[in-house]
Design an enzyme around this catalytic site. Structure first.
Site, mmCIF file in Angstrom:
data_model
loop_
_atom_site.group_PDB
_atom_site.id
_atom_site.type_symbol
_atom_site.label_atom_id
_atom_site.label_comp_id
_atom_site.label_asym_id
_atom_site.label_seq_id
_atom_site.Cartn_x
_atom_site.Cartn_y
_atom_site.Cartn_z
ATOM 1 N N PRO D 69 -49.576 -4.036 -31.681
ATOM 2 C CA PRO D 69 -48.084 -4.154 -31.402
ATOM 3 C C PRO D 69 -46.897 -3.356 -31.423
ATOM 4 O O PRO D 69 -45.999 -3.446 -30.812
ATOM 5 C CB PRO D 69 -47.812 -5.350 -32.253
ATOM 6 C CG PRO D 69 -48.743 -5.370 -33.331
ATOM 7 C CD PRO D 69 -49.975 -4.626 -32.974
ATOM 8 N N THR D 99 -48.236 -0.414 -26.316
ATOM 9 C CA THR D 99 -47.051 0.302 -25.741
ATOM 10 C C THR D 99 -46.311 0.818 -26.961
ATOM 11 O O THR D 99 -45.728 -0.174 -27.688
ATOM 12 C CB THR D 99 -46.084 -0.861 -25.000
ATOM 13 O OG1 THR D 99 -47.038 -1.381 -23.751
ATOM 14 C CG2 THR D 99 -45.185 -0.178 -24.425
ATOM 15 N N LYS D 174 -44.993 3.738 -18.134
ATOM 16 C CA LYS D 174 -44.777 2.295 -18.407
ATOM 17 C C LYS D 174 -43.269 1.876 -18.839
ATOM 18 O O LYS D 174 -42.682 1.117 -18.416
ATOM 19 C CB LYS D 174 -45.790 1.634 -19.539
ATOM 20 C CG LYS D 174 -45.536 0.363 -19.945
ATOM 21 C CD LYS D 174 -46.393 -0.437 -20.533
ATOM 22 C CE LYS D 174 -45.917 -2.040 -20.767
ATOM 23 N NZ LYS D 174 -46.748 -2.794 -21.472
ATOM 24 N N LYS D 249 -38.251 -4.979 -26.878
ATOM 25 C CA LYS D 249 -39.122 -4.089 -27.586
ATOM 26 C C LYS D 249 -39.161 -2.973 -26.738
ATOM 27 O O LYS D 249 -39.005 -1.552 -26.980
ATOM 28 C CB LYS D 249 -40.238 -4.527 -27.915
ATOM 29 C CG LYS D 249 -41.189 -3.374 -28.510
ATOM 30 C CD LYS D 249 -42.916 -3.900 -28.422
ATOM 31 C CE LYS D 249 -43.685 -2.589 -28.356
ATOM 32 N NZ LYS D 249 -45.159 -2.957 -28.166
#
Lengths: 301, 301, 301, 301
Positions: D69, D99, D174, D249
């Protein structure tokens, strides 16, 4: 005086140099280190011990002050291969006056604790002038019992030493102050600029703001509009003062702290971006009040 | 006292009502009008002449004060079908204490001039409390020779009457102040919130800010964090004070003035949006310092 | 062709000139007016009637198209002392292709209606090139029954004529589109710049964005990064295209509409400020994709 | 199939679970680990080896995929006391699909290299649905020679595997995409909301934007306004889709990367703050297109 034990000082740049000299003036024998050996030269002439590494400093002094430009520098000086923690003595007092990410301060405090040493963060407010005059403000975070020991040293270099709470809160206080400072400086620049374009005399507008609810340090003590006040950077083509790059750096720290704690800071974030754009547009070395100049130029059409 | 000629007063809302009463207290015969006839009732009991339209007021008084909620209302009251200018006497003094777009003030001044009357803008700072106590601040724009005549009336209602320059500059001063106020209030809320999340005690942080360069009216006089100060809206669940809707309105005026004069106001513009979002999220009637509450709530995840 | 009745055209600038020429090409006799008499010269040579004022145009033509730079110009041309409405014939069709505040369009429509005429707003998308080629897009607001009559004329100048709803919605559609365009252009510039600094090849990054959820017209059709695409302003030092000043103007209209309708537009508002700052920093005549250049320059420290 | 050597998989959450199952479906023996032992249960039933720590996985498999996470989790799993690198075999291929901050990816790659292993970052785009269907997109950063080896595994879980450049560029691609996505989503919500308040029909406005320069994925594929499209979260009360917390996030990572590289991202930064405020206001688990709802509510006054 003769009974004073040596104090280590690492980082002899624009700020560290006058700070260390003030320690010497107060009779402390100092043990110094800087990545640039020439920075140590003048301290050798003053009778200081010059060393080869932060670890060397830690071997010879059990109270050490560090003044470094950024988080990675602080991490290297404390926890690097030749870092302080490699040879720190148990019970040593380590005071970091750098302005860095409070979460890095906490990391370093934990690493120091593992070696039986005490780490405190003690960033300063006030620039090179205050460092020379010995009237910096120190915002100190760390174990409260050690505050007096730290204060003994810090009062040689500053007129104001404030205890803020646990480790990291010194940094927190500094970046919160500077974030609010940046926001109110940009706000003052915008309000003055808008008022001028709407036909108000700048001095009169400043006077009105200063007696009203818009009053702030940036409007009443450090007004960014040339001609409104004397003795401030705006009266001197934005030379001297607190550089735009340094403000951008502190706002970056505020941003990272806010992101890590999931705290919304919409204007702090925008202030950061504005100082970032100013750096990209040639204002890097000007005082941060030059945001007035950045915003005011005439449209070419 | 007996020699005092009547003064017209149009707009007897929350602010206009106590302002007009203060005129009466100072012995001025008043001629009143309000779109809501019931608002005039109590003035009738005080001996005032009640009229049917702004034009009627202009027929009976050659000094008129208006206190209206927005630019379109002011346009209607001055230049509408039954507006003041339909029957204004030559040489009349028209003082508009509404907070409106300065370009509208200029328009109205021109229209008044065409009729041989003098128009001045004189928006106030200070809320209902200050209106009741008669200690508002008036920021006055208009022909300088008429300032003393205006001041004679305004000092019945305010303790501070400041001459700002040509027509529209009273409005300009007010919206510049309020824009800076909004920016520094949001900045204070962000800085306090960030500091608290980083482990600082709110009172201590406020103390540090107030002795440092982050100091501003919002931090030292009207702190938005519950528990830091007494006697401010944050100590009373953000009741009373200066409503979020009113701040959003003033920031809208700042925005329109900035757009019309092509002045960049990046933070002023963002402050406007934040108060706009607060209005959409149920904060409309809370004091504008409730931005602290708007920003602080915990993440639900 | 011979049976075509004359069409009035007011405003023969960069856009109006080719639009009016396209009407002539389609066989319409035109009656022209421009504040700069020399702008009418070439139309005289083409057989057009040249007049002295908008009112004159209204006397000689019952279908009139206006193409003007801003709201105040439109107000002057329609409702000024020598404006169209002074001599407009009952039943005339008035089509305003200017980009202006939708609330001003509504005002003019009401004024026209009072004179028995029909007003429609029909702002265009597409620049000078599209005007020359006759393939502008028109977004049309106004009474639906009149749409076909307007379309007959507009199809001479554009390839796409879209009915948007009541008066003002043509303007609304245009400013909403341009606000979103500005936001996504700045967003594309930020994302490309950040990616490049993080080590990505610009062409590869553009390709990835364009096959992902970041895809937008600014990334796939008008990429702001030099070297990524050919035939766009970024390939030609940001010359040509849609000027930064014009974008700042449209964002100003969006801002005013948002303020008037109390609509939060946090990014639209910030986009406005960024284009405002660009105008103040020498980018006024560059294409609006030059925001990439504005953001990218290296820090000087 | 029988010849396939085991593949390690660490992190069996909402995304990791279906990804690991797809590896199993393609005939790979898997060795799994998760901090929650119950997450491993169903893989045991599928014949997987369940281990006690990341180090154990590294002992039994020389190709490992991690799906975690956040940056600190990834640091713990790779470099912690029982981390992969404690027991990694020389020549192992380590693929991190989390990520995280690209600078952390670079750190981990260096640490892996020191142990003779190869680390690649391969974050995904597409949510749980795409993970289940095996049609994720992977953006891969790392040594180019190893790309084919990584692709062999990743194609079991995704339909699109893009090589982006050196280590960290997968993350960079990303976060740049998601930053642009957030900006254009908020922009679309603002433009649609403003248009609706100005009297436009939402479907018509979407159609106009989609044939114009405002077109973007958020307007034409994932429109945030209820009633405009079917099969998207806005048609289902903003349930499902990509949660606001996750977007906040990713924007935090973009912010940290921008701060570290001194890249101005004024709108990206504001988008971050808006999603941060939404999390604080009860939108955390709604799809990120709920920003339309966040902005639109009526003023209470």
């Amino acid at each position: 005086m003769a009974s004073k034990t040596p104090v280590g000082f690492i980082g002899l740049g624009n700020m560290g140099n006058p700070m260390a000299r003030n320690l010497v003036k107060h009779g402390y024998p100092v043990v110094v280190y800087d990545v640039f050996p020439e920075a140590c030269k003048e301290f050798q002439d003053l009778g200081a011990q010059v060393t080869e590494s932060p670890a060397d400093v830690a071997e010879r002094a059990d109270r050490i002050i560090t003044m470094l430009p950024s988080s990675p520098h602080a991490q290297e000086v404390y926890t690097g291969g030749n870092g302080i923690l490699k040879k720190v003595k148990k019970g040593s007092l380590l005071i970091d006056s750098s302005t860095i990410d409070p979460s890095v301060s906490k990391e370093l405090a934990k690493a120091a604790e593992n070696m039986g040493a005490v780490f405190m963060d003690a960033p300063v407010s006030g620039g090179v002038g205050a460092a020379l005059a010995g009237n910096l403000t120190f915002m100190v975070g760390g174990v409260e019992q050690e505050f007096n020991a730290a204060k003994e040293l810090l009062t040689c270099m500053g007129s104001n030493v404030v205890y803020c709470g646990e480790v990291g809160t010194g940094q927190a206080a500094k970046i919160c102050n500077n974030m609010l400072l940046a926001i109110s400086m940009i706000g003052t620049a915008e309000a003055m600029n808008l008022g001028i374009r709407l036909g108000l005399d700048p001095k009169l507008l400043a006077k009105i703001l200063n007696m009203s609810s818009g009053r702030c340090w940036s409007s009443d003590t450090y007004n960014p509009v040339p001609g409104v006040m004397e003795g401030v950077p705006s009266a001197n083509n934005y030379q001297g003062g607190f550089g735009t790059t340094l403000m951008a750096k502190d706002l970056g720290l505020a941003q990272i702290s806010a992101t890590n704690t999931k705290t919304p800071v919409p204007l702090g974030s925008q202030a950061h971006q504005i100082y970032r754009m100013m750096c990209a547009k040639g204002y890097a070395v000007k005082d941060f009040s030059a945001v007035f100049q950045f915003l005011r130029e005439e449209e070419s059409l």
